[in-house]
Design an enzyme around this catalytic site. Sequence first.
Site, PDB file in Angstrom:
ATOM      1  N   ASP A 123      43.363  15.775  22.304  1.00  0.00           N
ATOM      2  CA  ASP A 123      43.357  15.901  23.765  1.00  0.00           C
ATOM      3  C   ASP A 123      44.138  17.172  24.164  1.00  0.00           C
ATOM      4  O   ASP A 123      43.947  18.215  23.561  1.00  0.00           O
ATOM      5  CB  ASP A 123      43.925  14.611  24.389  1.00  0.00           C
ATOM      6  CG  ASP A 123      43.714  14.518  25.882  1.00  0.00           C
ATOM      7  OD1 ASP A 123      42.651  14.019  26.299  1.00  0.00           O
ATOM      8  OD2 ASP A 123      44.602  14.940  26.642  1.00  0.00           O
ATOM      9  N   ASP A 250      34.269   8.455  21.235  1.00  0.00           N
ATOM     10  CA  ASP A 250      34.911   9.145  22.356  1.00  0.00           C
ATOM     11  C   ASP A 250      33.868   9.874  23.192  1.00  0.00           C
ATOM     12  O   ASP A 250      33.386  10.936  22.801  1.00  0.00           O
ATOM     13  CB  ASP A 250      35.952  10.137  21.852  1.00  0.00           C
ATOM     14  CG  ASP A 250      36.658  10.857  22.998  1.00  0.00           C
ATOM     15  OD1 ASP A 250      36.627  10.329  24.131  1.00  0.00           O
ATOM     16  OD2 ASP A 250      37.239  11.925  22.756  1.00  0.00           O
ATOM     17  N   HIS A 279      38.903   7.498  22.148  1.00  0.00           N
ATOM     18  CA  HIS A 279      39.531   8.786  22.454  1.00  0.00           C
ATOM     19  C   HIS A 279      40.902   8.886  21.795  1.00  0.00           C
ATOM     20  O   HIS A 279      41.263   9.928  21.248  1.00  0.00           O
ATOM     21  CB  HIS A 279      39.647   8.953  23.969  1.00  0.00           C
ATOM     22  CG  HIS A 279      40.238  10.264  24.383  1.00  0.00           C
ATOM     23  ND1 HIS A 279      39.616  11.468  24.132  1.00  0.00           N
ATOM     24  CD2 HIS A 279      41.411  10.564  25.019  1.00  0.00           C
ATOM     25  CE1 HIS A 279      40.367  12.458  24.604  1.00  0.00           C
ATOM     26  NE2 HIS A 279      41.460  11.933  25.138  1.00  0.00           N
TER      27      HIS A 279
END
EC number: 3.8.1.5
Length: 301
Positions: A123, A250, A279
């Site tokens: 991320d 994800d 995710h």
Amino acid sequence: MQVLRTPDERFEGLADWPFAPKYVQVKDADGTLLRIHHVDEGPRDGAPVLLMHGEPSWAYLYRHIIPRLVAAGHRAIAPDLVGFGRSDKPADRGDYTYARHVAWMSAWLEAVDLRGAYLFCQDWGGLIGLRLVAAYPERFAGVVVSNTGLPVGGGAMTDGFKAWLQFSQTVPELPIGFLLNGGSVRELSAAEMAAYDAPFPDESYKEGARQFPALVPVTSEHAGVAENQAAWKVLEAWDKPLVTAFSDGDPITKGGEVPFRERVPGARGQPHVTLHGGHFVQEDSPAEIAGLLDGLIRRSR
């Protein structure tokens, strides 16, 4: 800059979190001092593994990976980004910019003086961490990229990211623990979700978490596009190992591994994997991630 600091008692007795806090102070361009928290476990002479979290988590995301790395003889370093975890939190959403996040973590990296580090980034840990690799390539020995990217404003947003952007900017209360649970395949316990909520006593502490989705440079007008393009130039000459470890569940970063595999010389011939997970793949495949990092270190040292 007004800065909030989460009280220490919010972090007492968290599930599976026995690690002692360490702190570094960095100075913002406006002169404000910000305290950045990190965990540093394992032997000082072990291979340093830099574990970078993203939105809206903190170093707690790596609680099942840190002990495995230490058991393998490595040194695990997991910082909290500014605005998250035990790190300081500017109170004004406008104080959070992509450039500032990179500057803050650059100052932190220089202060802890990591050398020969192996980066695992997911991320926003990738949007910031890969910029660190580009700025300090001599400090890094290898990279594992997971559920992240280094966007330059081209291409279409995934439907998953569009939905997340809309939600994050409009929901009255940002439910951090709920989001971590929803972004993981396995069901998090109430204690685990509470640990993700711990850094945020109320909504005023969440301005960094609110701002992150809006900072992703998904259009050419976004700040950070030119800097990310420059970072890609460095990565396109990067011949140290780069391994992709995206997850199979994800919707936000689906397909994001392709440019890394195609454009980074160091990605050629590497054992790229698709991990089971959402995710927040660290919650779903911690043993696999630790094993992947251990293998990368042993192959390249």
